[in-house]
Motif scaffolding. Structure first.
Motif, PDB file in Angstrom:
ATOM      1  N   LYS A 361       0.841  -1.191   0.000  1.00  0.00           N
ATOM      2  CA  LYS A 361       0.000   0.000   0.000  1.00  0.00           C
ATOM      3  C   LYS A 361       0.883   1.251   0.000  1.00  0.00           C
ATOM      4  CE  LYS A 361      -0.512   0.840   4.887  1.00  0.00           C
ATOM      5  NZ  LYS A 361       0.296   2.020   4.988  1.00  0.00           N
ATOM      6  N   HIS A 390      -0.642  -5.954   5.750  1.00  0.00           N
ATOM      7  CA  HIS A 390       0.039  -6.840   6.710  1.00  0.00           C
ATOM      8  C   HIS A 390      -0.801  -7.136   7.955  1.00  0.00           C
ATOM      9  CE1 HIS A 390       1.424  -3.072   8.613  1.00  0.00           C
ATOM     10  NE2 HIS A 390       1.713  -3.790   9.690  1.00  0.00           N
ATOM     11  N   TYR A 391      -1.863  -6.329   8.177  1.00  0.00           N
ATOM     12  CA  TYR A 391      -2.705  -6.631   9.342  1.00  0.00           C
ATOM     13  C   TYR A 391      -3.421  -7.977   9.169  1.00  0.00           C
ATOM     14  CZ  TYR A 391      -1.847  -2.958  12.560  1.00  0.00           C
ATOM     15  OH  TYR A 391      -1.237  -2.189  13.512  1.00  0.00           O
ATOM     16  N   LYS A 394      -1.622 -10.779  10.915  1.00  0.00           N
ATOM     17  CA  LYS A 394      -1.409 -10.769  12.372  1.00  0.00           C
ATOM     18  C   LYS A 394      -2.209 -11.898  13.007  1.00  0.00           C
ATOM     19  CE  LYS A 394      -0.006  -6.028  12.745  1.00  0.00           C
ATOM     20  NZ  LYS A 394       1.189  -5.702  13.483  1.00  0.00           N
ATOM     21  N   PHE A 426      -6.809   1.703  16.696  1.00  0.00           N
ATOM     22  CA  PHE A 426      -5.375   1.646  16.396  1.00  0.00           C
ATOM     23  C   PHE A 426      -4.737   2.861  17.048  1.00  0.00           C
ATOM     24  CE2 PHE A 426      -1.918   3.424  13.958  1.00  0.00           C
ATOM     25  CZ  PHE A 426      -1.144   2.356  13.561  1.00  0.00           C
ATOM     26  N   GLU A 428      -0.968   4.646  18.305  1.00  0.00           N
ATOM     27  CA  GLU A 428       0.497   4.608  18.347  1.00  0.00           C
ATOM     28  C   GLU A 428       0.969   5.725  19.251  1.00  0.00           C
ATOM     29  OE1 GLU A 428       2.296   2.610  14.269  1.00  0.00           O
ATOM     30  OE2 GLU A 428       2.058   4.781  14.334  1.00  0.00           O
ATOM     31  N   ARG A 435       8.932   9.783   8.689  1.00  0.00           N
ATOM     32  CA  ARG A 435       8.147   9.315   7.534  1.00  0.00           C
ATOM     33  C   ARG A 435       7.148  10.386   7.093  1.00  0.00           C
ATOM     34  NH1 ARG A 435       4.880   4.432   7.975  1.00  0.00           N
ATOM     35  NH2 ARG A 435       4.911   4.312   5.722  1.00  0.00           N
ATOM     36  N   TYR A 438       6.112  10.912   3.330  1.00  0.00           N
ATOM     37  CA  TYR A 438       5.050  10.026   2.840  1.00  0.00           C
ATOM     38  C   TYR A 438       3.726  10.354   3.532  1.00  0.00           C
ATOM     39  CZ  TYR A 438       2.067   5.967   3.671  1.00  0.00           C
ATOM     40  OH  TYR A 438       0.983   5.167   3.843  1.00  0.00           O
ATOM     41  N   ASP A 447      -3.701   6.082   5.545  1.00  0.00           N
ATOM     42  CA  ASP A 447      -2.544   5.261   5.952  1.00  0.00           C
ATOM     43  C   ASP A 447      -2.973   3.968   6.655  1.00  0.00           C
ATOM     44  OD1 ASP A 447       0.214   4.709   6.342  1.00  0.00           O
ATOM     45  OD2 ASP A 447       0.114   5.489   8.380  1.00  0.00           O
ATOM     46  N   VAL A 448      -3.894   4.057   7.567  1.00  0.00           N
ATOM     47  CA  VAL A 448      -4.273   2.820   8.284  1.00  0.00           C
ATOM     48  C   VAL A 448      -5.780   2.536   8.326  1.00  0.00           C
ATOM     49  CG1 VAL A 448      -2.239   2.844   9.794  1.00  0.00           C
ATOM     50  CG2 VAL A 448      -4.323   3.865  10.591  1.00  0.00           C
ATOM     51  N   HIS A 452      -6.077  -1.195   6.985  1.00  0.00           N
ATOM     52  CA  HIS A 452      -5.958  -2.147   8.102  1.00  0.00           C
ATOM     53  C   HIS A 452      -7.252  -2.231   8.924  1.00  0.00           C
ATOM     54  CE1 HIS A 452      -1.869  -1.876   6.941  1.00  0.00           C
ATOM     55  NE2 HIS A 452      -1.457  -0.954   7.784  1.00  0.00           N
ATOM     56  N   LYS A 545      -1.829   8.729  15.743  1.00  0.00           N
ATOM     57  CA  LYS A 545      -0.409   8.725  16.104  1.00  0.00           C
ATOM     58  C   LYS A 545      -0.229   9.678  17.283  1.00  0.00           C
ATOM     59  CE  LYS A 545       1.552   7.247  11.768  1.00  0.00           C
ATOM     60  NZ  LYS A 545       2.341   6.075  12.017  1.00  0.00           N
ATOM     61  N   GLN A 581      -2.406  -6.326  19.450  1.00  0.00           N
ATOM     62  CA  GLN A 581      -1.043  -6.088  19.888  1.00  0.00           C
ATOM     63  C   GLN A 581      -1.022  -4.899  20.830  1.00  0.00           C
ATOM     64  OE1 GLN A 581       0.475  -5.296  15.877  1.00  0.00           O
ATOM     65  NE2 GLN A 581       0.595  -3.126  16.330  1.00  0.00           N
TER      66      GLN A 581
HETATM   67  O1  LIG Z   1       0.956   0.339   7.469  1.00  0.00           O
HETATM   68  C1  LIG Z   1       1.308   0.958   8.443  1.00  0.00           C
HETATM   69  O2  LIG Z   1       1.350   0.299   9.600  1.00  0.00           O
HETATM   70  C2  LIG Z   1       2.180   0.789  10.638  1.00  0.00           C
HETATM   71  C3  LIG Z   1       1.781   0.010  11.884  1.00  0.00           C
HETATM   72  O3  LIG Z   1       2.048  -1.344  11.678  1.00  0.00           O
HETATM   73  P1  LIG Z   1       2.292  -2.303  12.924  1.00  0.00           P
HETATM   74  O4  LIG Z   1       2.409  -3.657  12.341  1.00  0.00           O
HETATM   75  O5  LIG Z   1       3.534  -1.821  13.582  1.00  0.00           O
HETATM   76  O6  LIG Z   1       1.112  -2.148  13.816  1.00  0.00           O
HETATM   77  C4  LIG Z   1       2.038   2.265  10.835  1.00  0.00           C
HETATM   78  O7  LIG Z   1       2.958   2.714  11.793  1.00  0.00           O
HETATM   79  C5  LIG Z   1       2.304   2.951   9.526  1.00  0.00           C
HETATM   80  O8  LIG Z   1       2.053   4.337   9.668  1.00  0.00           O
HETATM   81  C6  LIG Z   1       1.429   2.411   8.446  1.00  0.00           C
HETATM   82  O9  LIG Z   1       1.879   2.881   7.201  1.00  0.00           O
END
Ligand SMILES: O=C1O[C@H](COP(=O)(O)O)[C@@H](O)[C@H](O)[C@H]1O
Ligand SMILES: NC(=O)C1=CN([C@@H]2O[C@H](COP(=O)(O)OP(=O)(O)OC[C@H]3O[C@@H](n4cnc5c(N)ncnc54)[C@H](OP(=O)(O)O)[C@@H]3O)[C@@H](O)[C@H]2O)C=CC1
Length: 730
Positions: A361, A390-391, A394, A426, A428, A435, A438, A447-448, A452, A545, A581
């Motif tokens: 993505k 990638h989610y 998990k 989600f 963080e 980054r 981007y 982004d998420v 995800h 974030k 997580q």
């Molecule tokens: O795709 C992304 O995911 C990460 C978070 O991934 P994680 O596996 O560490 O939970 C995110 O930090 C990033 O901004 C985003 O592009």
């Protein structure tokens, strides 16, 4: 008791304690696997069945289907390896069987891919951020765990240093891979690793320009050469390799024939199996049966997996140049077979090539740009394209299907009659951290949230698929996405973090050029799934974030209990929480009677913590699983292009409207919960936060009757954390 007696008792007590500790230590030592000793033969070359720590812990479609249909019967009798987690007491088990959890890990497929598969993994953008942080270390992890076919090669591709690239040849690439692995695993772990030395020998590098036809031709030539070398080495073995080494002492060839490389050695015998060719065949058949969702993980092809760890605007040009090079490669006349060593043709007939394209993505910025990207990539067949989220790899996200469809208790209540709201969260605790270049083009929604979080929503909301095949799972997810109404701005709150003490604000990030940017770093959105199961249930997606903590969880809140006893009906509602997580766990918030002489009702957690059942390091990481699945041509945990388009359809109108109206995000302090408006939005939809304190009611013995004889409830709100019982609560 005299002093002497006391001392004797204390000494005896100490001895008993020591004895008990020793017995416990020994029993654990007997039960637990000893750490893998470094072997010169490499992870796959052992001649005995692989020990438990090397066995797969992956839960794949077919393995899952198998356990679902077999009623998850216990098969093996491995002793459990319950390991207390940081600061925890020795785990107590909450299942009937003391060891079923650990066994579930052991009984899974041993080898996910046939060991003899011919695999080349090409990483475009091998010097970039994602490749360095995730892809290369993950490939090594797979190699070390013995999950990659034994002849796999990894070819990094990046631009030359004159064009801004960081690497120029294979030697530098190997140093880079080592550094990437060290950064993830720590220098000490890597120092003595024979597996890493072996892995590095499989790493090669090609410097070229993305989208340049000649660069791709050279890459294709390099691949053909490396692959044919591998194929010959496999069939002719060491004898051939030493012959080549003597004839052509070029560094690459030399490095392909390390003293420890044993191409002719047969695979370790399967438990109770054989290493004869017939045995091999049977074993691959057995794997095919066990790993039914890996239908094309077979031996008769040379698989090339291209990992696009580059910005998406490069996808089209890379694919065009690559396909042209491949066309040319296919037209090349076969090299004449002039040489024969050990009875083997040096240039054997190449295997048919199967190509897989893994794409990262962002897949566009809205419906239109996504459609354009899909159109541009239409030169690839859908079955060759792997859109990664990638989610979906998990562990707890994958577990949603099992949780929902393998437990009748969940199936029965998974609907609007019982569920009041669903939250997908989600968080963080870090900012953009370099980054920004981007991120500022995208923002947290793109982004998420649009990918995800929406994928997790789809897994929560979908109907049971007809089977666990990729087609059936993806088609059910697609129905949910199609049933989602486009997001309305009324249901959206956006925020941007600002400086808090030493923590800089978003706009202070040096990688953000536009210092007036209105890109959102926080968003809360309410989606509505219009179908009979979910009508009226708000799905709240929240992502941000620079918040208080890093956590991803799904919270399913149920209705309050119905009934005539009004006090009970006002108890905190049940909630099911799936923590994706960190510290993976699934817990229920339920009411219980506090065990004392009064009749107090309190909320508590019924907990399934993965760390108390499984050894943390055995939980596969998302990228490990997804890379393997792609090698096995399994799309179950990749997103289809139709899903991509449907996902954008939900968010595009709101994103465009935000832009047109120049919506300013609400500022929030770095390290806080995000804008207060997000809480108001959640409250608007009736969401409540239930703490673990006493619910504000006292019943029965403490119920006071007023003069008229009716029951009067006594409000007794207890601050969070007060009057805690030893039971855990949130
Ligand atoms: O795709 C992304 O995911 C990460 C978070 O991934 P994680 O596996 O560490 O939970 C995110 O930090 C990033 O901004 C985003 O592009
Ligand atoms: N980084 C992450 O955590 C995540 C990234 N992704 C996605 O993965 C992909 C790669 O991301 P990431 O590794 O961060 O990207 P990088 O910026 O680190 O770049 C990756 C590679 O692409 C090359 N590249 C970058 N820009 C250009 C350009 N304008 N022209 C030619 N080559 C260029 C880089 O070459 P050079 O070294 O010469 O600049 C490098 O080889 C993207 O699609 C991203 O969205 C997805 C999830 C998380």
């Amino acid at each position: 008791m005299s002093l002497q007696q006391q001392l004797r008792t204390a000494a005896l007590g100490g001895f008993v304690a020591l004895l008990a500790a020793e017995i416990y230590r020994r029993s654990r030592a007997a039960a637990a696997p000893s750490p893998p000793s470094p072997s010169r033969r490499g992870p796959r070359e052992s001649s005995s069945p692989r020990p438990p720590w090397q066995r797969s812990s992956s839960l794949h479609g077919a393995a899952m289907a198998q356990s679902l249909s077999s009623g998850c019967k216990r098969v093996s009798s491995f002793a459990p390896r319950l390991k207390p987690h940081r600061g925890q007491a020795a785990p107590h088990d909450n299942s009937d069987s003391d060891d079923d959890g650990t066994e579930a890990l052991e009984q899974r497929v041993e080898w996910l891919l046939p060991r003899k598969m011919m695999v080349s993994i090409i990483v475009f953008g091998a010097d970039g951020n994602l490749a360095s942080k995730k892809i290369l270390p993950t490939l090594f992890k797979l190699w070390r765990r013995g999950h990659l076919p034994r002849d796999a090669i990894v070819v990094g591709f990046a631009q030359p240093p004159s064009r801004g690239g960081k690497l120029k040849d294979s030697a530098q690439f190997r140093v880079h891979v080592r550094q990437c692995v060290e950064a993830v695993e720590g220098a000490r772990a890597v120092l003595s690793s024979d597996a890493l030395a072996e892995f590095l020998l499989r790493c090669h590098f090609h410097c070229g320009l993305f989208g340049n036809a000649l660069s791709m031709q050279r890459l294709a030539d390099m691949l053909a050469r490396l692959e044919s070398t591998r194929k010959v080495a496999r069939t002719a073995g060491l004898q051939w390799l030493s012959h080549i080494k003597a004839k052509d002492p070029s560094p690459i060839r030399q490095q392909q024939a390390p003293a420890s490389h044993t191409p002719l050695r047969g695979p370790p015998s399967p438990p109770g199996g054989t290493t004869s060719p017939r045995g091999d065949h049977l074993r691959s058949q057995r794997i095919a049966t066990m790993v039914g969702s890996f239908p094309r993980a077979r031996l008769g092809a040379q698989v090339r997996m291209y990992y696009f760890s580059v910005p998406p605007f490069l996808y089209h040009q890379i694919c065009t140049a690559l396909l042209a090079a491949r066309k040319r490669e296919a037209l090349l006349p076969r090299r004449p077979s002039g040489e024969s060593i050990a009875g083997q043709d040096v240039f054997p007939q190449p295997l048919p090539i199967e190509e897989r394209f893994v794409l990262e993505k962002p897949f566009g910025k809205d419906t239109e740009s996504c459609a354009q990207m899909v159109e541009e990539l239409s030169m690839l067949r859908e079955d060759q394209s792997y859109f990664i989220d990638h989610y979906l790899g998990k562990e707890l996200v994958m577990n949603l299907l099992v949780l929902r469809f393998a437990n009748v208790c969940f199936g029965a209540i998974w609907n609007r009659q019982h569920i009041k709201s669903v939250q997908v969260i989600f968080k963080e605790d870090i900012g953009t951290e370099g980054r920004g270049g981007y991120f500022d083009q995208y923002g947290i929604i793109r982004d998420v949230m649009q990918n995800h979080l929406l994928q997790m929503l789809a897994l929560i909301a979908m109907e049971q698929p007809l089977s666990l095949s990729a087609e059936d799972i993806r088609s059910e997810k697609l129905k949910v996405l199609k049933a989602c109404k486009p997001l309305s701005l009324d249901d959206l709150v956006v925020g941007q973090y600002v400086r808090n003490g030493d923590n800089p604000g978003y706009l202070e990030d040096p990688s953000i050029a536009n210092k007036e940017s209105t890109t959102e770093t926080f968003a809360a959105a309410v989606l509505h799934v219009h179908n009979p199961r979910w009508d009226g249930v708000p799905f709240v997606l929240k992502a941000g974030k620079a918040l208080t903590e890093s956590k991803v969880e799904l919270r399913i809140q149920f209705h309050s209990v119905p009934g005539v006893v009004s006090a009970l009906s006002e108890c905190a509602a049940n909630e099911l929480v799936v923590r994706v997580q960190p510290e993976e766990c699934i817990y229920w918030k339920v009411q219980h009677k506090v065990p004392d002489l009064t009749f107090k009702v309190k909320q508590m957690r019924m907990d399934f913590q993965y760390s108390s059942k499984y050894i943390k390091s055995s939980l596969p990481e998302a990228y490990e699983r997804l890379l393997l699945e792609c090698l096995a041509a399994d799309h179950s945990h990749f997103v289809s292009s139709e899903e991509l388009l449907s996902s954008w359809r939900i968010f595009t109108p709101a994103l465009h409207e935000m832009q047109e109206r120049n919506v300013k995000p609400e500022p929030y302090l770095f390290g806080t919960r995000g804008p207060a408006a997000a809480d108001h939005l959640a409250r608007r939809y009736g969401m409540k936060k239930f703490g673990g304190g006493l619910t504000p009611y006292i019943f029965a013995s403490e119920m006071q009757r007023n003069n008229s004889g009716t029951i009067k409830e006594v409000a007794h709100s207890s601050p969070r954390g007060q009057g805690d019982s030893p039971l855990k609560h949130d």
